[in-house]
Motif scaffolding. Sequence first.
Motif, mmCIF file in Angstrom:
data_model
loop_
_atom_site.group_PDB
_atom_site.id
_atom_site.type_symbol
_atom_site.label_atom_id
_atom_site.label_comp_id
_atom_site.label_asym_id
_atom_site.label_seq_id
_atom_site.Cartn_x
_atom_site.Cartn_y
_atom_site.Cartn_z
ATOM 1 N N MET A 140 0.862 -1.183 0.000
ATOM 2 C CA MET A 140 0.000 0.000 0.000
ATOM 3 C C MET A 140 0.896 1.231 0.000
ATOM 4 O O MET A 140 2.051 1.162 0.413
ATOM 5 N N ASP A 144 -2.790 6.581 1.089
ATOM 6 C CA ASP A 144 -3.799 5.651 1.592
ATOM 7 C C ASP A 144 -3.816 5.684 3.124
ATOM 8 O O ASP A 144 -2.783 5.414 3.757
ATOM 9 N N LYS A 146 -4.695 3.612 5.133
ATOM 10 C CA LYS A 146 -4.334 2.316 5.723
ATOM 11 C C LYS A 146 -2.855 2.230 6.064
ATOM 12 O O LYS A 146 -2.475 1.579 7.040
ATOM 13 N N ALA A 149 -2.311 4.026 9.265
ATOM 14 C CA ALA A 149 -2.775 3.197 10.380
ATOM 15 C C ALA A 149 -1.737 2.136 10.727
ATOM 16 O O ALA A 149 -1.486 1.850 11.909
ATOM 17 N N LEU A 150 -1.126 1.570 9.695
ATOM 18 C CA LEU A 150 -0.085 0.577 9.925
ATOM 19 C C LEU A 150 1.124 1.204 10.624
ATOM 20 O O LEU A 150 1.711 0.612 11.538
#
Length: 207
Positions: A140, A144, A146, A149-150
């Motif tokens: 990713m 993004d 996400k 968040a990671l």
Amino acid sequence: MTIKAVVFDFGGVLIDWDREYLYKQLIPDETERRWFLDNVCRMDWVVQQDGGQTIEEGTAELIALYPEHEALIRAFYARWPEMVSGVLEEGVALVDRLKAVGMPLFGLTNWSAETFPYAWERFDVLRQFREVIVSGRVGMVKPDPKIFALMLDEIRKHLPDIQPSELVFIDDNVKNAETATLLGWHGVNYIGAMETETKLRTLNVPI
């Protein structure tokens, strides 16, 4: 407000990477070169490899579309190191100053998993971070949410109670910085070390 960690992008902040360094040699005419980089080896194509597509797949895909430019397309990754001129000293100095005051530092970069080892082995600054997330390894890319968040999950392995509002994210891409801000981080669009230092001071970062 207390900032408890700073997250750095790499390209354009710490590492000087530019397609022009290679393609000025391969396509001397500026108009032709600009057309090629805007229409063939575009940045959105590069981002596909940054997002996990293999260099072999990406190269084959582009050659199928532009067979007449096969040699120039293959050169992109075959001669990729020639796009990297070295570190950006002002950015490295910023990392050094933050580390000197004990600020926890992390890295979040859009980078192909296949080319990242070249930089990792050569530029010491990339090894100054507690954790580094490379987009090509996780499949990713920024912006993004996400991947942010990671990154937050990785940071919490070191700082369990940290909140987004206690994080600064520094990136030369304004969309990435804006996304961080929308997610509750303090996104800083890096246009130079001086401007970034000023922003950090307004956030009470001791630098």
